[in-house]
Write an enzyme that holds these catalytic residues in place. Sequence first.
Site, PDB file in Angstrom:
ATOM      1  N   ASP A  98       0.118  -8.711  -6.656  1.00 33.88           N
ATOM      2  CA  ASP A  98       1.264  -7.800  -5.803  1.00 33.88           C
ATOM      3  C   ASP A  98       1.442  -6.521  -6.648  1.00 33.88           C
ATOM      4  OD1 ASP A  98       2.566  -6.925  -3.537  1.00 33.88           O
ATOM      5  OD2 ASP A  98       4.335  -8.424  -4.110  1.00 33.88           O
TER       6      ASP A  98
ATOM      7  N   HIS B 100      -4.811   0.155  -5.018  1.00 32.81           N
ATOM      8  CA  HIS B 100      -5.359  -0.991  -4.789  1.00 32.81           C
ATOM      9  C   HIS B 100      -6.815  -0.761  -5.570  1.00 32.81           C
ATOM     10  CE1 HIS B 100      -3.187  -2.152  -1.782  1.00 32.81           C
ATOM     11  NE2 HIS B 100      -3.064  -1.032  -0.787  1.00 32.81           N
TER      12      HIS B 100
ATOM     13  N   LEU C 140     -17.171 -20.459 -13.994  1.00 37.15           N
ATOM     14  CA  LEU C 140     -15.841 -20.322 -13.182  1.00 37.15           C
ATOM     15  C   LEU C 140     -16.219 -20.239 -11.719  1.00 37.15           C
ATOM     16  CD1 LEU C 140     -13.021 -19.433 -13.569  1.00 37.15           C
ATOM     17  CD2 LEU C 140     -13.550 -17.183 -13.262  1.00 37.15           C
TER      18      LEU C 140
HETATM   19  C1  IPE Z   1       1.185 -10.982  -0.828  1.00 37.13           C
HETATM   20  O1  IPE Z   1       1.651  -9.651  -0.944  1.00 37.13           O
HETATM   21  C2  IPE Z   1      -0.213 -10.797  -0.120  1.00 37.13           C
HETATM   22  C3  IPE Z   1      -1.398 -10.573  -1.185  1.00 37.13           C
HETATM   23  C4  IPE Z   1      -0.961 -10.138  -2.547  1.00 37.13           C
HETATM   24  C5  IPE Z   1      -2.674 -10.357  -0.547  1.00 37.13           C
HETATM   25  P1  IPE Z   1       2.478  -8.876   0.185  1.00 37.13           P
HETATM   26  O2  IPE Z   1       2.940  -7.464  -0.489  1.00 37.13           O
HETATM   27  O3  IPE Z   1       1.850  -8.756   1.467  1.00 37.13           O
HETATM   28  O4  IPE Z   1       3.503  -9.644   0.348  1.00 37.13           O
HETATM   29  P2  IPE Z   1       5.053  -9.626   1.113  1.00 37.13           P
HETATM   30  O5  IPE Z   1       4.746  -8.816   2.433  1.00 37.13           O
HETATM   31  O6  IPE Z   1       5.872  -8.596   0.138  1.00 37.13           O
HETATM   32  O7  IPE Z   1       5.912 -10.872   1.028  1.00 37.13           O
HETATM   33  C1  IPE Z   2      -0.926  -6.102  -3.188  1.00 36.76           C
HETATM   34  O1  IPE Z   2      -0.100  -5.126  -3.453  1.00 36.76           O
HETATM   35  C2  IPE Z   2      -2.473  -5.883  -2.433  1.00 36.76           C
HETATM   36  C3  IPE Z   2      -2.066  -6.357  -1.099  1.00 36.76           C
HETATM   37  C4  IPE Z   2      -1.293  -7.070  -0.321  1.00 36.76           C
HETATM   38  C5  IPE Z   2      -3.434  -6.156  -0.461  1.00 36.76           C
HETATM   39  P1  IPE Z   2       0.731  -4.314  -2.313  1.00 36.76           P
HETATM   40  O2  IPE Z   2      -0.100  -3.282  -1.672  1.00 36.76           O
HETATM   41  O3  IPE Z   2       1.483  -5.461  -1.598  1.00 36.76           O
HETATM   42  O4  IPE Z   2       1.541  -3.376  -3.258  1.00 36.76           O
HETATM   43  P2  IPE Z   2       3.322  -3.163  -3.030  1.00 36.76           P
HETATM   44  O5  IPE Z   2       3.839  -4.542  -2.920  1.00 36.76           O
HETATM   45  O6  IPE Z   2       3.398  -2.400  -1.960  1.00 36.76           O
HETATM   46  O7  IPE Z   2       3.633  -2.550  -4.530  1.00 36.76           O
HETATM   47 MG    MG Z   3       3.178  -6.189  -1.735  1.00 33.52          MG
END
Ligand code: IPE
Ligand code: IPE
Ligand code: MG
Length: 243
Positions: free
Chosen positions: A18, A35, A129
């Site tokens: 995240d 990303h 792995l």
């Molecule tokens: C969790 O991250 C999902 C992934 C990392 C794929 P999110 O960014 O979607 O989670 P929330 O919405 O903050 O809980």
């Molecule tokens: C995690 O990073 C990737 C996915 C959930 C696909 P985020 O896109 O949730 O990044 P933040 O949380 O908005 O910074």
């Molecule tokens: Mg996120």
Amino acid sequence: MDDSGQQQVPRHVAVIMDGNGRWARARGLPRHAGHRSGVKSVRETVEIAAKRGVSYLTLFAFSSENWRRPADEVSRLMGLFLEALQREVADLHRNNVRLRFIGARERLQSDLIDSIAVAEKKTQDNDGLNLIVATAYGGRWDLVEASKSLAKKAISGELSVDDIDDDKLAAELSLAGIPDPDLLIRTGGERRISNFLLWNLAYAELWFCDCLWPDFGEQQFDEALAYYRSRQRRYGYTGDQVA
Ligand code: IPE
Ligand code: IPE
Ligand code: MG
């Protein structure tokens, strides 16, 4: 009793990757740049996990709820998954990695579904792995699918309702046959599960860090491993019993 906590290195590490969006925003870049940058951390994490002797690495790449994001972000993410998969699969195969995907695969675009099938088949006999990528995955989705499957077996007479137990349910889940995660890593500062592996994380050790996923690397992974080694896993027993 699962005694994997006695091991120095977790057999199975699960990661909620995240913070890509915030990483990009902090640099004045669009979210998709975050990303893209996160793919580097994926590659690095796979390498370190293999080097440290982890057997299973499960990465949360896209949740059931991430479909709610703007269409442009979703489509760029899917494009990135396709690109990264096609680019990396040869290297993964060379490094003896077995690649698998879990999640509602039928919801993905057809070229991605095809590439996933090719990658899984190509790497299916590798015994290094085990890399599992959770895409369009949700812990609740997984439990609902498992429940449907058990109900069908009960209706058809293949299974008696009274025989349903932990093992029968676990055998219907996406990670059937794979040991539960010993360690969960979440980057990005949030301390929540966000509908990841709800059943399988029951006794995982949880390690959170404020670092954003594109900044995650060897140092952070080793911190998480050190934290893991410092825990006593009790599974409901007393500390004296476990010691
Ligand atoms: C969790 O991250 C999902 C992934 C990392 C794929 P999110 O960014 O979607 O989670 P929330 O919405 O903050 O809980
Ligand atoms: C995690 O990073 C990737 C996915 C959930 C696909 P985020 O896109 O949730 O990044 P933040 O949380 O908005 O910074
Ligand atoms: Mg996120």
